[in-house]
Design a protein around this motif. Structure first.
Motif, PDB file in Angstrom:
ATOM      1  N   VAL A 195      -5.667  25.051 -20.548  1.00 61.80           N
ATOM      2  CA  VAL A 195      -4.517  24.141 -20.546  1.00 61.80           C
ATOM      3  C   VAL A 195      -4.693  23.059 -19.482  1.00 61.80           C
ATOM      4  O   VAL A 195      -4.392  21.881 -19.717  1.00 61.80           O
ATOM      5  CB  VAL A 195      -3.212  24.933 -20.321  1.00 61.80           C
ATOM      6  N   ALA A 196      -5.198  23.446 -18.307  1.00 65.69           N
ATOM      7  CA  ALA A 196      -5.453  22.448 -17.264  1.00 65.69           C
ATOM      8  C   ALA A 196      -6.495  21.443 -17.736  1.00 65.69           C
ATOM      9  O   ALA A 196      -6.370  20.223 -17.493  1.00 65.69           O
ATOM     10  CB  ALA A 196      -5.915  23.136 -15.984  1.00 65.69           C
ATOM     11  N   ALA A 198      -5.385  12.879 -19.645  1.00 61.88           N
ATOM     12  CA  ALA A 198      -5.476  11.829 -18.622  1.00 61.88           C
ATOM     13  C   ALA A 198      -6.556  10.810 -18.966  1.00 61.88           C
ATOM     14  O   ALA A 198      -6.360   9.603 -18.804  1.00 61.88           O
ATOM     15  CB  ALA A 198      -5.753  12.462 -17.257  1.00 61.88           C
ATOM     16  N   VAL A 199      -7.704  11.295 -19.438  1.00 58.86           N
ATOM     17  CA  VAL A 199      -8.776  10.378 -19.844  1.00 58.86           C
ATOM     18  C   VAL A 199      -8.332   9.539 -21.040  1.00 58.86           C
ATOM     19  O   VAL A 199      -8.654   8.347 -21.137  1.00 58.86           O
ATOM     20  CB  VAL A 199     -10.063  11.164 -20.166  1.00 58.86           C
ATOM     21  N   PHE A 200      -7.580  10.143 -21.949  1.00 60.11           N
ATOM     22  CA  PHE A 200      -7.034   9.396 -23.085  1.00 60.11           C
ATOM     23  C   PHE A 200      -6.132   8.260 -22.600  1.00 60.11           C
ATOM     24  O   PHE A 200      -6.262   7.112 -23.026  1.00 60.11           O
ATOM     25  CB  PHE A 200      -6.249  10.338 -23.988  1.00 60.11           C
ATOM     26  N   HIS A 201      -5.208   8.572 -21.685  1.00 59.93           N
ATOM     27  CA  HIS A 201      -4.318   7.537 -21.158  1.00 59.93           C
ATOM     28  C   HIS A 201      -5.115   6.461 -20.415  1.00 59.93           C
ATOM     29  O   HIS A 201      -4.845   5.267 -20.546  1.00 59.93           O
ATOM     30  CB  HIS A 201      -3.293   8.159 -20.210  1.00 59.93           C
ATOM     31  N   GLY A 247      -0.095  22.314  -4.388  1.00 54.98           N
ATOM     32  CA  GLY A 247      -0.791  23.057  -5.421  1.00 54.98           C
ATOM     33  C   GLY A 247      -1.045  22.251  -6.688  1.00 54.98           C
ATOM     34  O   GLY A 247      -0.480  21.178  -6.910  1.00 54.98           O
ATOM     35  N   SER A 248      -1.896  22.816  -7.548  1.00 49.74           N
ATOM     36  CA  SER A 248      -2.346  22.104  -8.751  1.00 49.74           C
ATOM     37  C   SER A 248      -1.233  21.920  -9.780  1.00 49.74           C
ATOM     38  O   SER A 248      -1.118  20.865 -10.400  1.00 49.74           O
ATOM     39  CB  SER A 248      -3.502  22.871  -9.408  1.00 49.74           C
ATOM     40  N   ARG A 249      -0.423  22.961  -9.986  1.00 49.59           N
ATOM     41  CA  ARG A 249       0.575  22.906 -11.051  1.00 49.59           C
ATOM     42  C   ARG A 249       1.547  21.749 -10.848  1.00 49.59           C
ATOM     43  O   ARG A 249       1.842  20.999 -11.783  1.00 49.59           O
ATOM     44  CB  ARG A 249       1.331  24.236 -11.123  1.00 49.59           C
ATOM     45  N   ARG A 250       2.054  21.618  -9.633  1.00 55.16           N
ATOM     46  CA  ARG A 250       3.012  20.549  -9.365  1.00 55.16           C
ATOM     47  C   ARG A 250       2.376  19.168  -9.527  1.00 55.16           C
ATOM     48  O   ARG A 250       3.006  18.247 -10.043  1.00 55.16           O
ATOM     49  CB  ARG A 250       3.600  20.700  -7.963  1.00 55.16           C
ATOM     50  N   LEU A 251       1.124  19.039  -9.070  1.00 55.37           N
ATOM     51  CA  LEU A 251       0.484  17.731  -9.198  1.00 55.37           C
ATOM     52  C   LEU A 251       0.138  17.409 -10.648  1.00 55.37           C
ATOM     53  O   LEU A 251       0.228  16.247 -11.066  1.00 55.37           O
ATOM     54  CB  LEU A 251      -0.766  17.664  -8.312  1.00 55.37           C
ATOM     55  N   ALA A 288      -4.940   9.826 -11.090  1.00 55.59           N
ATOM     56  CA  ALA A 288      -5.544  10.204  -9.809  1.00 55.59           C
ATOM     57  C   ALA A 288      -5.232  11.635  -9.410  1.00 55.59           C
ATOM     58  O   ALA A 288      -5.980  12.259  -8.642  1.00 55.59           O
ATOM     59  CB  ALA A 288      -5.059   9.246  -8.713  1.00 55.59           C
ATOM     60  N   MET A 289      -4.137  12.182  -9.908  1.00 52.85           N
ATOM     61  CA  MET A 289      -3.722  13.534  -9.536  1.00 52.85           C
ATOM     62  C   MET A 289      -4.343  14.617 -10.414  1.00 52.85           C
ATOM     63  O   MET A 289      -4.215  15.806 -10.091  1.00 52.85           O
ATOM     64  CB  MET A 289      -2.195  13.650  -9.634  1.00 52.85           C
ATOM     65  N   THR A 290      -5.012  14.245 -11.480  1.00 53.06           N
ATOM     66  CA  THR A 290      -5.339  15.235 -12.511  1.00 53.06           C
ATOM     67  C   THR A 290      -6.675  15.931 -12.300  1.00 53.06           C
ATOM     68  O   THR A 290      -6.738  17.171 -12.234  1.00 53.06           O
ATOM     69  CB  THR A 290      -5.302  14.570 -13.898  1.00 53.06           C
ATOM     70  N   PHE A 291      -7.764  15.187 -12.211  1.00 51.85           N
ATOM     71  CA  PHE A 291      -9.092  15.797 -12.160  1.00 51.85           C
ATOM     72  C   PHE A 291      -9.230  16.742 -10.971  1.00 51.85           C
ATOM     73  O   PHE A 291      -9.675  17.884 -11.107  1.00 51.85           O
ATOM     74  CB  PHE A 291     -10.162  14.702 -12.098  1.00 51.85           C
ATOM     75  N   ILE A 292      -8.825  16.282  -9.799  1.00 51.94           N
ATOM     76  CA  ILE A 292      -8.977  17.099  -8.598  1.00 51.94           C
ATOM     77  C   ILE A 292      -8.101  18.351  -8.674  1.00 51.94           C
ATOM     78  O   ILE A 292      -8.450  19.405  -8.158  1.00 51.94           O
ATOM     79  CB  ILE A 292      -8.653  16.248  -7.340  1.00 51.94           C
ATOM     80  N   SER A 293      -6.963  18.254  -9.364  1.00 51.37           N
ATOM     81  CA  SER A 293      -6.097  19.425  -9.540  1.00 51.37           C
ATOM     82  C   SER A 293      -6.756  20.472 -10.436  1.00 51.37           C
ATOM     83  O   SER A 293      -6.636  21.680 -10.197  1.00 51.37           O
ATOM     84  CB  SER A 293      -4.756  19.004 -10.139  1.00 51.37           C
ATOM     85  N   VAL A 294      -7.444  20.016 -11.478  1.00 51.91           N
ATOM     86  CA  VAL A 294      -8.152  20.955 -12.359  1.00 51.91           C
ATOM     87  C   VAL A 294      -9.283  21.643 -11.590  1.00 51.91           C
ATOM     88  O   VAL A 294      -9.516  22.851 -11.761  1.00 51.91           O
ATOM     89  CB  VAL A 294      -8.694  20.232 -13.606  1.00 51.91           C
ATOM     90  N   LEU A 295      -9.980  20.912 -10.727  1.00 51.99           N
ATOM     91  CA  LEU A 295     -11.053  21.523  -9.937  1.00 51.99           C
ATOM     92  C   LEU A 295     -10.502  22.611  -9.013  1.00 51.99           C
ATOM     93  O   LEU A 295     -11.159  23.630  -8.770  1.00 51.99           O
ATOM     94  CB  LEU A 295     -11.777  20.456  -9.112  1.00 51.99           C
ATOM     95  N   ARG A 296      -9.307  22.418  -8.500  1.00 50.88           N
ATOM     96  CA  ARG A 296      -8.694  23.445  -7.654  1.00 50.88           C
ATOM     97  C   ARG A 296      -8.338  24.682  -8.488  1.00 50.88           C
ATOM     98  O   ARG A 296      -8.448  25.816  -7.998  1.00 50.88           O
ATOM     99  CB  ARG A 296      -7.447  22.888  -6.968  1.00 50.88           C
TER     100      ARG A 296
END
Length: 429
Positions: free
Chosen positions: A16-17, A24-27, A75-79, A115-123
């Motif tokens: 899901v992440a 995000a890449v689509f947008h 945390g990742s979920r909130r971002l 900007a908030m998405t990729f790094i959140s998935v890595l976490r």
């Protein structure tokens, strides 16, 4: 809640992440195939159109370090939820905008959420999977995420031309809302419900980590690697490739979108190959960087020098070579990882990630300005020669970036030789 979280499969949370990153890449890519229509809708020239992408990319680059601090705190979920909501809001604004200022604000919202998405998935990867699987999953995240660009190519173009501007971007916003709901239901920060997010480091600590990461030659080698490998493919996909193919090369909108889709598919195929080469030959990573840069510059030279419009096979070759740019830029993050201790990886990664986006911003602006200057007065669309002059600007960036890569490769090798005992993993190219 605790037991439910503990039983939640890691693969489901990651899937899901990862879907959130695909969205995000689509947008992010949605402007790339709608640039021609955007210029007509807002009655703007190429320079003004460039401000849309510049606003989006500038916010993305500027937010890398602040987002890292926010991620440690919340945390990742909130971002992921905040970023997704911002991108949905941006697409809604873009759908109804008829004013340039509102359209630019919409792209700023998209860039901020992106900007908030990729790094959140890595976490998410770091918390839900054992360390030995992290490198593979990070590469998988970056590669599979590019499927979002496929959705932002042919399907979006078809929808735009059949249903018009507003319904197309309202659909994009609806897609983002659906993904947002999935994140809300399925994603949790860690497998342990009672584990609170870490306290954000104070400003002094952040500054010390950034200064230490910047002082490491391997970090700057990563930055310039990201700079020299990313911008050509990124700018082609995000904004100027579609107008070049349609207005300069005379392709139909569907054919141009298909080439951009091919570029994304080729990226999916090239990513694992580049990762394998770097893993097998860590001291030859810079050879891969120079090879990708030289191949990209060489194919562009043939395209720009071709008398008249380029044949289809040459345009296919161009997009396939450009597809390697994305995986090539990931080598910069590998330099950051192998040149810094664990507690500085976030700071070093943020520094590296700025490189390619600064180069992309410079090229987006430069292409727009040159197109306006080289387009004859009274003509509504740039001729092929205008595109040739505009894309020739890339050679200045390649030359400057290649010199910097060579400079910091040598510096990193000297540092590695001096600190050989203290560095467990090769940090040089």
């Amino acid at each position: 809640m605790s037991a439910a979280v503990a039983r939640r499969p890691a693969v489901l949370v990651y899937a899901v992440a990862l879907t959130a990153y695909v969205a995000a890449v689509f947008h992010r890519s949605s402007l790339g195939v709608t640039g021609v229509d955007a210029a007509e809708r807002f009655h703007i020239n190429a320079s003004a159109l460039a401000t849309f992408s510049v606003a989006q990319l500038a916010v993305y680059a500027a937010m890398q370090v602040p987002v890292g601090v926010l991620l440690d705190r919340f945390g990742s979920r909130r971002l992921l939820l905040t970023g997704g909501a911002l991108m949905v809001a941006g697409q809604l604004c873009f759908a109804v905008a008829t004013d340039v200022r509102l359209a630019v604000a919409a792209r700023v919202l998209v860039g901020l959420g992106d900007a908030m998405t990729f790094i959140s998935v890595l976490r998410i990867v770091a918390f839900w999977f054992p360390g030995r699987r992290n490198p593979l999953l990070v590469q998988l995240t970056g590669t599979v995420g590019q499927l979002g660009a496929v959705l932002g190519a042919v399907p979006l173009v078809a929808l735009l031309h059949h249903a018009s501007w507003t319904p197309a971007f309202l659909t994009a916003a609806a897609l983002g809302t659906t993904v947002l709901l999935l994140v809300l239901v399925a994603v949790r920060d860690t497998p342990h419900a009672g584990l609170a997010a870490a306290v954000a480091p104070d400003l002094a600590t952040v500054r010390r980590r950034l200064a230490a990461a910047w002082a490491q030659p391997g970090t700057r080698l990563g930055l310039w690697t990201h700079f020299v490998t990313q911008f050509s493919g990124s700018v082609f996909a995000l904004l100027w490739g579609y107008p070049f193919l349609v207005q300069g090369q005379g392709l139909s909108p569907t054919a141009a979108a298909s080439l951009l889709t091919l570029m994304t598919v080729a990226t999916l195929a090239c990513g694992p190959v580049v990762a394998h080469l770097c893993a097998r030959h860590p001291f030859r990573r810079s050879v891969v960087v120079f090879a990708i840069t030289a191949a990209t510059a060489g194919v562009w030279a043939v395209v720009l020098a071709w008398p008249g419009r380029a044949p289809h096979w040459l345009l296919v070759t161009l997009v396939v070579v450009l597809a390697v740019n994305g995986p090539g830029s990931v080598i910069g993050f590998d330099y950051a990882r192998t040149s810094n201790p664990v507690h500085r990886i976030g700071s070093a990664t943020g520094i590296v990630n700025v490189g390619g986006f600064v180069a992309s911003i410079a090229l987006v602006l430069a292409v727009g300005v040159v197109l306006d200057l080289a387009t004859p007065a009274g003509r509504s669309t740039p001729p092929l020669d205008a595109f040739r002059w505009a894309f020739a600007v890339q050679y200045l960036l390649w030359g400057f970036g290649a010199v910097q890569v060579l400079r910091y490769r040598n510096a990193a090798r000297r540092r590695y030789a001096a600190d050989r005992v203290a560095v467990p993993v090769p940090a040089a190219a």
